[in-house]
Design a protein around this motif. Structure first.
Motif, PDB file in Angstrom:
ATOM      1  N   GLY A  99       7.307   1.809   2.712  1.00 14.47           N
ATOM      2  CA  GLY A  99       6.463   0.906   3.132  1.00 14.47           C
ATOM      3  C   GLY A  99       6.959   0.113   4.198  1.00 14.47           C
ATOM      4  N   SER A 101       7.489  -2.437   7.323  1.00 18.20           N
ATOM      5  CA  SER A 101       6.399  -2.838   8.121  1.00 18.20           C
ATOM      6  C   SER A 101       6.169  -2.009   9.262  1.00 18.20           C
ATOM      7  CB  SER A 101       6.689  -4.359   8.763  1.00 18.20           C
ATOM      8  OG  SER A 101       7.910  -4.192   9.452  1.00 18.20           O
ATOM      9  N   ARG A 104       4.152   0.778   8.269  1.00 19.57           N
ATOM     10  CA  ARG A 104       2.713   0.345   7.921  1.00 19.57           C
ATOM     11  C   ARG A 104       2.023   0.233   9.247  1.00 19.57           C
ATOM     12  NH1 ARG A 104       1.778  -2.245   2.724  1.00 19.57           N
ATOM     13  NH2 ARG A 104       3.875  -2.389   1.669  1.00 19.57           N
ATOM     14  N   THR A 110      -0.717   2.596   4.169  1.00 20.53           N
ATOM     15  CA  THR A 110      -1.572   2.023   3.186  1.00 20.53           C
ATOM     16  C   THR A 110      -0.787   1.582   1.983  1.00 20.53           C
ATOM     17  OG1 THR A 110      -2.482   3.679   2.083  1.00 20.53           O
ATOM     18  CG2 THR A 110      -3.545   2.927   4.124  1.00 20.53           C
ATOM     19  N   ASP A 111      -1.225   0.366   1.280  1.00 22.02           N
ATOM     20  CA  ASP A 111      -0.454   0.014  -0.046  1.00 22.02           C
ATOM     21  C   ASP A 111      -0.767   1.091  -0.958  1.00 22.02           C
ATOM     22  OD1 ASP A 111       0.075  -2.675   1.069  1.00 22.02           O
ATOM     23  OD2 ASP A 111      -1.815  -3.322   0.458  1.00 22.02           O
ATOM     24  N   ASP A 112      -1.723   1.807  -1.090  1.00 25.11           N
ATOM     25  CA  ASP A 112      -1.942   3.060  -1.989  1.00 25.11           C
ATOM     26  C   ASP A 112      -0.746   4.041  -1.518  1.00 25.11           C
ATOM     27  OD1 ASP A 112      -4.043   1.896  -3.367  1.00 25.11           O
ATOM     28  OD2 ASP A 112      -5.542   2.702  -1.972  1.00 25.11           O
ATOM     29  N   VAL A 114       1.890   3.612  -0.147  1.00 26.57           N
ATOM     30  CA  VAL A 114       3.446   3.122  -0.482  1.00 26.57           C
ATOM     31  C   VAL A 114       3.360   3.252  -2.155  1.00 26.57           C
ATOM     32  CG1 VAL A 114       4.502   0.831  -0.795  1.00 26.57           C
ATOM     33  CG2 VAL A 114       3.509   1.408   1.199  1.00 26.57           C
ATOM     34  N   HIS A 115       2.498   3.165  -2.881  1.00 27.30           N
ATOM     35  CA  HIS A 115       2.403   3.347  -4.353  1.00 27.30           C
ATOM     36  C   HIS A 115       2.775   4.872  -4.387  1.00 27.30           C
ATOM     37  CE1 HIS A 115       0.635   4.232  -8.244  1.00 27.30           C
ATOM     38  NE2 HIS A 115       1.269   3.083  -8.606  1.00 27.30           N
ATOM     39  N   VAL A 132       7.480  -5.463   1.559  1.00 29.52           N
ATOM     40  CA  VAL A 132       6.273  -6.467   1.878  1.00 29.52           C
ATOM     41  C   VAL A 132       6.663  -7.216   2.890  1.00 29.52           C
ATOM     42  CG1 VAL A 132       5.673  -5.696  -0.683  1.00 29.52           C
ATOM     43  CG2 VAL A 132       6.850  -8.180  -0.071  1.00 29.52           C
ATOM     44  N   GLN A 151       0.268  -6.749  -1.439  1.00 31.73           N
ATOM     45  CA  GLN A 151       0.943  -5.503  -1.493  1.00 31.73           C
ATOM     46  C   GLN A 151       1.740  -5.137  -2.496  1.00 31.73           C
ATOM     47  OE1 GLN A 151       3.028  -6.853   2.230  1.00 31.73           O
ATOM     48  NE2 GLN A 151       1.879  -6.094   3.630  1.00 31.73           N
ATOM     49  N   ILE A 154      -0.205  -3.369  -5.681  1.00 34.80           N
ATOM     50  CA  ILE A 154      -0.766  -2.024  -5.468  1.00 34.80           C
ATOM     51  C   ILE A 154       0.481  -1.264  -5.232  1.00 34.80           C
ATOM     52  CG2 ILE A 154      -1.967  -0.640  -3.828  1.00 34.80           C
ATOM     53  CD1 ILE A 154      -3.753  -2.711  -3.173  1.00 34.80           C
ATOM     54  N   GLY A 155       1.562  -1.592  -4.505  1.00 34.90           N
ATOM     55  CA  GLY A 155       2.497  -0.824  -4.280  1.00 34.90           C
ATOM     56  C   GLY A 155       3.733  -0.434  -5.593  1.00 34.90           C
TER      57      GLY A 155
END
Length: 254
Positions: A99, A101, A104, A110-112, A114-115, A132, A151, A154-155
């Motif tokens: 993730g 930047s 991104r 997206t944060d999802d 990244v998770h 982040v 961020q 969720i991540g």
């Protein structure tokens, strides 16, 4: 300032830079990294995927770890041009950046997403460095803490530990610009991230390292690394030059 038993990590992100001759940078870092400093900190270099195997070979027998810059969340499949966590591990990588930047911004991560990638890193036994950071507009609007905490929320996967997760705070407006937040600004963000980690993973939050990234140079590294809750650095352009990278790592020399 690493504390609570956290071992500082100085990581270099080469981004889309480096040809085969660039493996010499790893060799130069290996030769110049003093045993005393190697005992105090972890050193990581993340070259482009084309150089991972060569860099692993160059670092063999040393304390220098090699990592990837990105990964696909799936272990395999019809994803032309992608590389999985298992492939990175098979090459000898031990970490992977998740993730960033630039991923991104330029690849709409997206944060999802990244998770999912952080979970994939864990699945393959890699340590995920979850990035982040806020844009200049978000900072000027006073939304820095809201952005980075969202961020993070969720991540970071459930059950994250200090062994499989590192957080990197990279203010987007500082990356490659020569601009840096003040130490007080960095302290505020890192303290907020530490507190948010506590909400997410409980006491284990004290074991997770939080790196600072964004125009880190030998000239400002010592001041930035001395900030409370700063457990090392994620270094961009300066990591391409062995002397500069080592100059940043030297912030922990005494």
């Amino acid at each position: 300032m690493a504390s609570q038993g956290r071992r500082p990590l100085v990581a270099g992100n080469w981004k889309m830079n480096g040809l085969r001759e660039s493996v010499g940078t790893v060799e130069a870092v290996r030769r110049a990294l003093s045993p005393q400093l190697a005992e105090r900190i972890d050193v990581l270099i993340c070259p482009p995927s084309t150089l991972i195997a060569s860099c692993v070979a160059a670092a063999e027998g040393s304390s220098i770890a090699i990592g990837g810059q990105n990964l696909h969340a799936k272990p395999s499949g019809a994803f032309t041009g992608s590389i999985s966590a298992e492939m990175l591990a098979d090459l000898g990588a031990r970490y992977v950046i998740v993730g960033h930047s630039e991923r991104r911004a330029y690849h709409n991560e997206t944060d999802d997403g990244v998770h999912a990638k952080a979970l994939a890193a864990r699945r393959a036994g890699l340590c995920g460095i979850i990035c982040v950071g806020e844009t200049r507009e978000e900072r000027e609007e006073g939304r820095t803490l809201d952005i980075v905490r969202a961020q993070l929320a969720i991540g970071v996967p459930k059950g994250a530990t200090g062994a499989d997760t590192v957080i990197a705070y990279e203010p987007v407006w500082a990356i490659g610009t020569g601009l840096t937040p003040t130490p007080a600004d960095v302290a505020e963000v890192h303290a907020s991230l530490r507190e948010m980690l506590g909400q997410l993973i409980g006491a284990e939050a004290q074991a997770v390292r939080i790196l600072y990234g964004g125009s880190v140079k030998p000239g400002n590294a010592r001041e930035l690394m001395a900030v409370e809750n700063v457990d090392g650095a994620l270094v961009g352009g300066a990591s391409l030059v062995a002397d500069d990278f080592l100059g940043i790592a030297a912030a922990y020399a005494d």
